[in-house]
Scaffold this active site. Structure first.
Site, PDB file in Angstrom:
ATOM      1  N   ASP A   7      24.312  62.198  37.438  1.00  0.00           N
ATOM      2  CA  ASP A   7      23.385  62.308  36.303  1.00  0.00           C
ATOM      3  C   ASP A   7      24.102  62.628  34.993  1.00  0.00           C
ATOM      4  O   ASP A   7      23.644  62.261  33.920  1.00  0.00           O
ATOM      5  CB  ASP A   7      22.325  63.388  36.572  1.00  0.00           C
ATOM      6  CG  ASP A   7      21.279  62.911  37.572  1.00  0.00           C
ATOM      7  OD1 ASP A   7      21.271  61.699  37.878  1.00  0.00           O
ATOM      8  OD2 ASP A   7      20.494  63.750  38.060  1.00  0.00           O
TER       9      ASP A   7
ATOM     10  N   GLU B 140      59.147  54.262  28.999  1.00  0.00           N
ATOM     11  CA  GLU B 140      58.123  54.158  27.944  1.00  0.00           C
ATOM     12  C   GLU B 140      58.785  53.789  26.609  1.00  0.00           C
ATOM     13  O   GLU B 140      58.300  52.924  25.873  1.00  0.00           O
ATOM     14  CB  GLU B 140      57.396  55.498  27.760  1.00  0.00           C
ATOM     15  CG  GLU B 140      56.380  55.827  28.814  1.00  0.00           C
ATOM     16  CD  GLU B 140      55.736  57.201  28.582  1.00  0.00           C
ATOM     17  OE1 GLU B 140      54.657  57.435  29.113  1.00  0.00           O
ATOM     18  OE2 GLU B 140      56.318  58.037  27.870  1.00  0.00           O
TER      19      GLU B 140
ATOM     20  N   HIS C 106      48.254  50.793  36.248  1.00  0.00           N
ATOM     21  CA  HIS C 106      47.930  51.551  37.471  1.00  0.00           C
ATOM     22  C   HIS C 106      46.439  51.621  37.751  1.00  0.00           C
ATOM     23  O   HIS C 106      46.000  51.377  38.881  1.00  0.00           O
ATOM     24  CB  HIS C 106      48.544  52.952  37.368  1.00  0.00           C
ATOM     25  CG  HIS C 106      48.217  53.862  38.503  1.00  0.00           C
ATOM     26  ND1 HIS C 106      48.544  53.573  39.815  1.00  0.00           N
ATOM     27  CD2 HIS C 106      47.587  55.081  38.541  1.00  0.00           C
ATOM     28  CE1 HIS C 106      48.131  54.556  40.598  1.00  0.00           C
ATOM     29  NE2 HIS C 106      47.551  55.476  39.852  1.00  0.00           N
TER      30      HIS C 106
END
Ligand code: HEM
Length: 456
Positions: A213, A263, A324
């Protein structure tokens, strides 16, 4: 009415009209399966029994004196949210196939477990998921583990005390083969992160109505049937009411320094400058460090971490197919594959994992993820994800590469990355990024019903 594991409606566990079988199911189910339990501090004990009667007595003792049910856990969460009252620690138990045998279950009996991957054990599944050879695993995991005991809490004190009590109750005939200590990490926003510095644990299949919810549901339905995590417990007094879950445990070491170098190299290679450089890591994970999904936005930032998205309409020019989270949950299909992830990070850090410190200040080992996930089927969920999605360079689209985070096996094909977010122009194909996550060992367990454990 027997519990319908395939019902797509989330469980209104608190409703006055809840039927008796579902109530009994919740009273006999371990916590942390249907809903994640707080385990900021986590102790993981690996045990071998060697004497069936003593092993059973030990498990029965732990189950009757230290464990709460899924229902009690849900009540504690409700009371915490309403009144701020603190809950009790989590204790969970998983038994391996070898453990069931040692506790006196015959080979024929153990065949009652429908999941043949569980019946094989992790050591015999190395080839399927391209795991490193068992001889290279840490010693604890090379041995025959019979059970895992998980102890978790928000504070270290209760975990340490319970660990002592449980180890104190271990019979002479049993052995503690090894143990792990998990410790949560958070970024300045308070979100849980993993060692590469990315928000983790945000996307989960949800089973309980109050959790469902609270989620926005414009694009993605977070509600899943119980069958994603539950199966009848074959040895319980009443398998119609008593359920368990297959638990995969893997110790995954992370070479953070190498990942951070990757990276930077990727950002350099794609000519990314300024804030755009963060897109390099986001292309590997599928989310920016702060959790922003790359398929939704070209830059990090902008409010609470969203899980209300799909990859529809993204041809890989926003989030690469290999990212990923795209590999492990493509979202437009494969809902039945999604596991309930309940892992925890391990290892001490003196640096801040989320900041922009240079790679050479980062750990190259001894830190990582104690990956744990509950499954209705290890074969069709954990192993399928690892083998057919993460390790498969041709999944969804040919030659898009391995999952750069968890993919295992030879990364021999070259891959291209989108140079500009959402634009078709691709980089020249380049060698795939190196593997920076190393599996150090693990095992498959079954988390039985409390009814089974209490009746041992
Ligand atoms: C999501 C990191 C291992 C399956 C994520 C996320 C991160 C992450 C940062 C995004 C947070 C989120 O959406 O909740 C890692 C790291 C791992 C690792 C660093 C190893 C050290 C695994 C393994 C599997 C796996 C072994 C399964 C084979 C998933 C799944 C999701 C996820 C299913 C949710 C995807 C979604 O629903 O959008 N992981 N993970 N992860 N990971 Fe991993």
């Amino acid at each position: 009415m027997p519990v319908d594991l395939n019902n797509a409606q989330p469980l209104a566990w608190d409703s006055a009209t809840l039927d008796a079988d579902t109530k009994a199911m919740l009273d006999n189910l371990q916590p942390n399966i249907l809903r994640a339990h707080v385990r900021e501090h986590l102790s993981v004990l690996f045990v071998r029994f060697n004497d069936a009667a003593e092993g059973k007595a030990f498990l029965r003792h732990v189950a009757t004196t230290k464990m709460k049910s899924a229902r009690e856990h849900l009540q504690e969460v409700r009371d915490f949210n309403a009144k701020g009252s603190r809950g009790t620690p989590y204790v969970g138990i998983g038994i391996s196939k070898a453990g069931y045998r040692d506790l006196g279950h015959s080979v024929e009996d153990v065949r009652k477990f429908g999941d043949r991957v569980f019946r094989d054990g992790m050591k015999r599944r190395v080839a399927e998921v391209a795991d490193p050879p068992v001889e290279t695993w840490e010693r604890t995991y090379q041995r025959e583990i019979h059970a895992v005991i998980l102890i978790g809490d928000a504070e270290p004190g209760p975990v340490a005390a319970l660990r002592e009590e449980i180890l104190g109750a271990l019979p002479e005939s049993a052995r503690l083969l090894g143990e792990e200590t998990g410790q949560g990490m958070r970024n300045p926003a308070g979100d849980g992160i993993e060692h590469f510095g990315y928000v983790d644990g945000r996307s989960q299949p949800l089973f309980v109505k109050d959790e469902v919810d609270r989620e926005p549901k414009k694009h993605w339905n977070p509600a899943f049937p119980l069958s994603n995590v539950l199966v009848p417990d074959p040895f319980a007094p009443n398998p119609v009411r008593h359920h368990g879950s297959y638990l995969v445990f893997r110790k995954l070491e992370q070479n953070v320094r190498a990942f951070k170098e990757i990276e930077q190299e990727l950002a350099d290679g794609l000519g990314l400058v300024g804030a755009d450089r963060d897109r390099a890591g986001a292309m590997l994970v599928g989310r920016f460090k702060d959790g922003t999904p790359l398929t939704s936005k070209p830059k990090a930032g902008g409010g609470p971490v969203s899980n209300d998205f799909t990859f529809d309409g993204d041809d890989g020019s926003k989030c690469p197919f290999s990212g990923h989270i795209r590999k492990t949950n493509p979202r437009s299909f494969g809902r039945e594959v999604l596991m309930a992830r309940r892992g925890q990070t391990y290892g001490e850090r003196t640096d801040e994992p989320w900041d922009d410190s240079p790679p050479e200040t980062r750990p190259s080992g001894e830190v990582g993820l104690l990956f744990m996930a509950f499954n209705g089927s290890l074969l069709n969920q954990f192993e399928f994800t690892q083998q057919s999605w993460a390790d498969n360079p041709d999944f969804e689209n040919p030659a898009t590469g391995h999952d750069p985070v968890i993919g295992q096996g030879d990364r021999d094909i070259k891959v291209a990355f989108p140079k500009v977010w959402g634009k078709p122009e691709l980089s020249v194909p380049q060698a795939q990024v190196a593997q920076t996550v190393t599996m150090k060992g693990g095992e498959y367990f079954f988390a039985p019903s409390l009814a089974y454990l209490r009746n041992l």
